[in-house]
Design a protein around this motif. Sequence first.
Motif, PDB file in Angstrom:
ATOM      1  N   THR A 136       0.782  -1.165   0.022  1.00 26.03           N
ATOM      2  CA  THR A 136      -0.018  -0.013  -0.172  1.00 26.03           C
ATOM      3  C   THR A 136       0.816   1.210   0.027  1.00 26.03           C
ATOM      4  OG1 THR A 136      -0.205  -0.195   2.456  1.00 26.03           O
ATOM      5  CG2 THR A 136      -2.082  -1.136   1.090  1.00 26.03           C
ATOM      6  N   ARG A 137       1.861   1.186   0.557  1.00 24.51           N
ATOM      7  CA  ARG A 137       2.941   2.349   0.974  1.00 24.51           C
ATOM      8  C   ARG A 137       3.424   2.573  -0.719  1.00 24.51           C
ATOM      9  NH1 ARG A 137       1.205   5.313   4.903  1.00 24.51           N
ATOM     10  NH2 ARG A 137       1.099   4.046   6.730  1.00 24.51           N
ATOM     11  N   GLU A 138       3.955   1.525  -1.068  1.00 20.07           N
ATOM     12  CA  GLU A 138       4.582   1.837  -2.662  1.00 20.07           C
ATOM     13  C   GLU A 138       3.426   1.983  -3.605  1.00 20.07           C
ATOM     14  OE1 GLU A 138       5.785  -2.122  -3.472  1.00 20.07           O
ATOM     15  OE2 GLU A 138       7.811  -1.992  -2.347  1.00 20.07           O
ATOM     16  N   ARG A 139       2.351   1.682  -3.410  1.00 18.42           N
ATOM     17  CA  ARG A 139       1.146   2.246  -4.634  1.00 18.42           C
ATOM     18  C   ARG A 139       0.731   3.862  -4.370  1.00 18.42           C
ATOM     19  NH1 ARG A 139      -4.681  -0.718  -5.174  1.00 18.42           N
ATOM     20  NH2 ARG A 139      -5.481   0.971  -6.736  1.00 18.42           N
ATOM     21  N   LEU A 140       1.088   4.133  -3.131  1.00 20.82           N
ATOM     22  CA  LEU A 140       0.648   5.533  -2.849  1.00 20.82           C
ATOM     23  C   LEU A 140       1.747   6.478  -3.071  1.00 20.82           C
ATOM     24  CD1 LEU A 140      -0.639   5.748   0.993  1.00 20.82           C
ATOM     25  CD2 LEU A 140      -1.826   6.290  -1.041  1.00 20.82           C
ATOM     26  N   ASP A 141       3.118   6.113  -3.138  1.00 12.36           N
ATOM     27  CA  ASP A 141       4.249   6.762  -3.406  1.00 12.36           C
ATOM     28  C   ASP A 141       4.921   6.474  -4.744  1.00 12.36           C
ATOM     29  OD1 ASP A 141       3.672   8.039  -1.030  1.00 12.36           O
ATOM     30  OD2 ASP A 141       4.973   6.533   0.059  1.00 12.36           O
ATOM     31  N   GLU A 142       4.016   5.702  -5.471  1.00 11.04           N
ATOM     32  CA  GLU A 142       4.728   5.412  -6.772  1.00 11.04           C
ATOM     33  C   GLU A 142       4.886   6.390  -7.893  1.00 11.04           C
ATOM     34  OE1 GLU A 142       2.486   2.090  -8.500  1.00 11.04           O
ATOM     35  OE2 GLU A 142       0.703   3.353  -8.776  1.00 11.04           O
ATOM     36  N   SER A 143       5.760   6.120  -8.765  1.00 11.72           N
ATOM     37  CA  SER A 143       6.050   7.266  -9.567  1.00 11.72           C
ATOM     38  C   SER A 143       5.491   6.730 -10.978  1.00 11.72           C
ATOM     39  CB  SER A 143       7.587   7.535 -10.154  1.00 11.72           C
ATOM     40  OG  SER A 143       7.916   6.245 -10.606  1.00 11.72           O
ATOM     41  N   PRO A 144       5.024   7.640 -11.981  1.00 13.69           N
ATOM     42  CA  PRO A 144       4.656   7.151 -13.468  1.00 13.69           C
ATOM     43  C   PRO A 144       5.353   6.100 -13.914  1.00 13.69           C
ATOM     44  CG  PRO A 144       4.780   9.667 -13.163  1.00 13.69           C
ATOM     45  CD  PRO A 144       5.418   8.976 -12.121  1.00 13.69           C
ATOM     46  N   GLU A 145       6.517   6.009 -13.945  1.00 16.36           N
ATOM     47  CA  GLU A 145       7.267   4.732 -14.371  1.00 16.36           C
ATOM     48  C   GLU A 145       6.902   3.581 -13.492  1.00 16.36           C
ATOM     49  OE1 GLU A 145      11.423   5.654 -14.212  1.00 16.36           O
ATOM     50  OE2 GLU A 145      11.212   7.212 -15.788  1.00 16.36           O
ATOM     51  N   ALA A 184      -9.801  -2.322 -14.006  1.00 14.79           N
ATOM     52  CA  ALA A 184     -10.700  -2.634 -13.218  1.00 14.79           C
ATOM     53  C   ALA A 184     -10.503  -2.854 -11.654  1.00 14.79           C
ATOM     54  CB  ALA A 184     -11.662  -3.845 -13.780  1.00 14.79           C
ATOM     55  N   MET A 185      -9.338  -3.690 -11.599  1.00 10.40           N
ATOM     56  CA  MET A 185      -8.934  -4.150 -10.277  1.00 10.40           C
ATOM     57  C   MET A 185      -8.297  -2.876  -9.489  1.00 10.40           C
ATOM     58  SD  MET A 185      -9.677  -7.178  -9.231  1.00 10.40           S
ATOM     59  CE  MET A 185      -8.613  -7.469  -7.963  1.00 10.40           C
ATOM     60  N   LEU A 186      -7.607  -1.994 -10.349  1.00  8.80           N
ATOM     61  CA  LEU A 186      -7.219  -0.860  -9.436  1.00  8.80           C
ATOM     62  C   LEU A 186      -8.385  -0.314  -9.293  1.00  8.80           C
ATOM     63  CD1 LEU A 186      -4.050  -0.068 -11.869  1.00  8.80           C
ATOM     64  CD2 LEU A 186      -4.207  -0.969  -9.661  1.00  8.80           C
ATOM     65  N   PHE A 187      -9.368  -0.104  -9.938  1.00  6.59           N
ATOM     66  CA  PHE A 187     -10.534   0.701  -9.525  1.00  6.59           C
ATOM     67  C   PHE A 187     -11.335   0.232  -8.328  1.00  6.59           C
ATOM     68  CE2 PHE A 187     -14.978   1.861  -9.514  1.00  6.59           C
ATOM     69  CZ  PHE A 187     -15.025   3.326  -9.595  1.00  6.59           C
ATOM     70  N   PHE A 188     -11.355  -1.058  -8.332  1.00  5.42           N
ATOM     71  CA  PHE A 188     -12.052  -1.867  -7.513  1.00  5.42           C
ATOM     72  C   PHE A 188     -11.319  -1.736  -5.919  1.00  5.42           C
ATOM     73  CE2 PHE A 188     -13.843  -5.254 -10.794  1.00  5.42           C
ATOM     74  CZ  PHE A 188     -14.613  -4.136 -10.968  1.00  5.42           C
ATOM     75  N   THR A 189      -9.751  -1.532  -6.045  1.00  3.96           N
ATOM     76  CA  THR A 189      -9.298  -1.353  -4.802  1.00  3.96           C
ATOM     77  C   THR A 189      -8.537   0.164  -4.702  1.00  3.96           C
ATOM     78  OG1 THR A 189      -7.179  -2.182  -6.088  1.00  3.96           O
ATOM     79  CG2 THR A 189      -8.594  -3.981  -4.801  1.00  3.96           C
ATOM     80  N   LYS A 190      -9.337   1.021  -5.263  1.00  7.04           N
ATOM     81  CA  LYS A 190      -8.802   2.539  -5.090  1.00  7.04           C
ATOM     82  C   LYS A 190      -8.852   2.906  -3.724  1.00  7.04           C
ATOM     83  CE  LYS A 190     -13.122   4.643  -5.946  1.00  7.04           C
ATOM     84  NZ  LYS A 190     -13.775   5.819  -6.679  1.00  7.04           N
ATOM     85  N   GLY A 191      -9.347   2.233  -2.594  1.00  6.54           N
ATOM     86  CA  GLY A 191      -9.331   2.607  -1.371  1.00  6.54           C
ATOM     87  C   GLY A 191      -8.183   2.645  -0.659  1.00  6.54           C
ATOM     88  N   TYR A 192      -7.127   1.912  -1.263  1.00  9.27           N
ATOM     89  CA  TYR A 192      -5.906   1.757  -0.636  1.00  9.27           C
ATOM     90  C   TYR A 192      -5.026   3.080  -0.738  1.00  9.27           C
ATOM     91  CZ  TYR A 192      -6.343  -3.293  -0.134  1.00  9.27           C
ATOM     92  OH  TYR A 192      -6.670  -4.619   0.238  1.00  9.27           O
ATOM     93  N   GLN A 193      -5.479   3.884  -1.595  1.00 10.82           N
ATOM     94  CA  GLN A 193      -4.842   5.298  -2.104  1.00 10.82           C
ATOM     95  C   GLN A 193      -5.559   6.220  -1.554  1.00 10.82           C
ATOM     96  OE1 GLN A 193      -4.962   4.760  -6.461  1.00 10.82           O
ATOM     97  NE2 GLN A 193      -2.712   4.458  -6.406  1.00 10.82           N
ATOM     98  N   GLU A 194      -6.545   6.261  -0.573  1.00 17.14           N
ATOM     99  CA  GLU A 194      -7.083   7.336   0.094  1.00 17.14           C
ATOM    100  C   GLU A 194      -7.204   7.099   1.497  1.00 17.14           C
ATOM    101  OE1 GLU A 194     -10.762   7.467  -3.496  1.00 17.14           O
ATOM    102  OE2 GLU A 194     -11.225   6.644  -1.442  1.00 17.14           O
ATOM    103  N   ASN A 195      -7.493   8.249   2.195  1.00 18.88           N
ATOM    104  CA  ASN A 195      -7.565   8.192   3.520  1.00 18.88           C
ATOM    105  C   ASN A 195      -8.645   8.996   4.074  1.00 18.88           C
ATOM    106  OD1 ASN A 195      -6.519  10.994   3.659  1.00 18.88           O
ATOM    107  ND2 ASN A 195      -4.549  10.212   3.387  1.00 18.88           N
ATOM    108  N   VAL A 196      -8.716   8.708   5.396  1.00 21.30           N
ATOM    109  CA  VAL A 196      -9.952   9.292   5.950  1.00 21.30           C
ATOM    110  C   VAL A 196      -9.654  10.831   6.145  1.00 21.30           C
ATOM    111  CG1 VAL A 196     -11.283   9.492   8.074  1.00 21.30           C
ATOM    112  CG2 VAL A 196     -10.473   7.156   7.160  1.00 21.30           C
ATOM    113  N   ARG A 197      -8.586  11.467   6.617  1.00 24.76           N
ATOM    114  CA  ARG A 197      -8.326  12.640   6.542  1.00 24.76           C
ATOM    115  C   ARG A 197      -8.461  13.745   5.428  1.00 24.76           C
ATOM    116  NH1 ARG A 197      -3.494  12.522   8.670  1.00 24.76           N
ATOM    117  NH2 ARG A 197      -2.620  12.292   6.663  1.00 24.76           N
TER     118      ARG A 197
END
Length: 336
Positions: A136-145, A184-197
């Motif tokens: 999850t941390r890698e997906r949040l901080d990943e670059s375009p490459e 589609a899988m990235l959309f189904f699991t887009k909650g990993y890139q969001e936070n409550v704040r």
Amino acid sequence: MVQFASPSRSQSPSGASSAGEPRRTKKSKGKDGSSNKKKRPSAADDQDGDDTKASGNDTSVRQNAERRSSMSKPARDFRDQPEPTPKKKKRKTSTSSAAVPEPAIAPTPEEAGETSTRSPSPLIDFDGLSRPSRGTRERLDESPEQKELRMEKMKGAVRTLLECIGEDPDREGLLATPERYAKAMLFFTKGYQENVRDIVNGAIFQEGHNEMVIVKDIEVFSMCEHHLVPFNGKMHIGYIPSNAVIGISKLPRIAELFARRLQIQERLTKEVAHAIMEVLKPQGVAVVMESSHLCMVMRGVEKTTTSTITSCVLGCFERKEKTRNEFLSLIGVNRR
């Protein structure tokens, strides 16, 4: 008769004095040293008796302790609360908090300077992420490459799946399927890139309202983490504010955040309730979810009409039965 009476009377005090003298001597002896001799066997006897009693008491205390440990959690009904042991709990929490300085180490990431909207929770970290891992941390901080590499990796995995089930991934209908499924899988699991704040975004208002607020029939779609098959249903969220209210649209957004992750329904219900409780700090929160799982409808027992209902009640909803029943009657779960 007088002679017999006088010596008898004289003998009676003498006898009393003689009877008292050995008693006094026994007491004096007891004070001096003979009492120690007499007390030692009596103490030993008492110790033997006490040991036997203590052993019986120890077993009973152990049994009672074992029985009490199973009732450590508070009951749902406020009349069935466990025995009050606040001192032990306070001591345990104080010692554990004083001895273990981990919570002070936990909020030390790059955003340590920012004020987090939530307290330490076993479900959600300071970023509002549930079960954060290295992925999850890698997906949040990943670059375009790195994002492109992730897509290529997922497309290759989907192509392998198509080959393994016996399909031809090069035929016309399946040429773009790996890419479509990866997106589609990235959309189904887009909650990993969001936070409550970020979702709450300061939409908490001091209105002095302390009556029940309910948002019901929130459509929820999520992915079962056991089979990677969707389950969908409706979620009902209610809370009783303590002067502060949250924007009504934020409740469905919080539910959507946690639903867009690999989930099970029980955990999803609990995470939404804890998130609202920690962000808003109301008097109580109640969340009920009813859904249908395709992993039980399309496979397994194949029961198409079954539905699963889960609930999580916190604060006054857990303590007060009337409040809980009012919430359940208002959302109409029992009405069919």
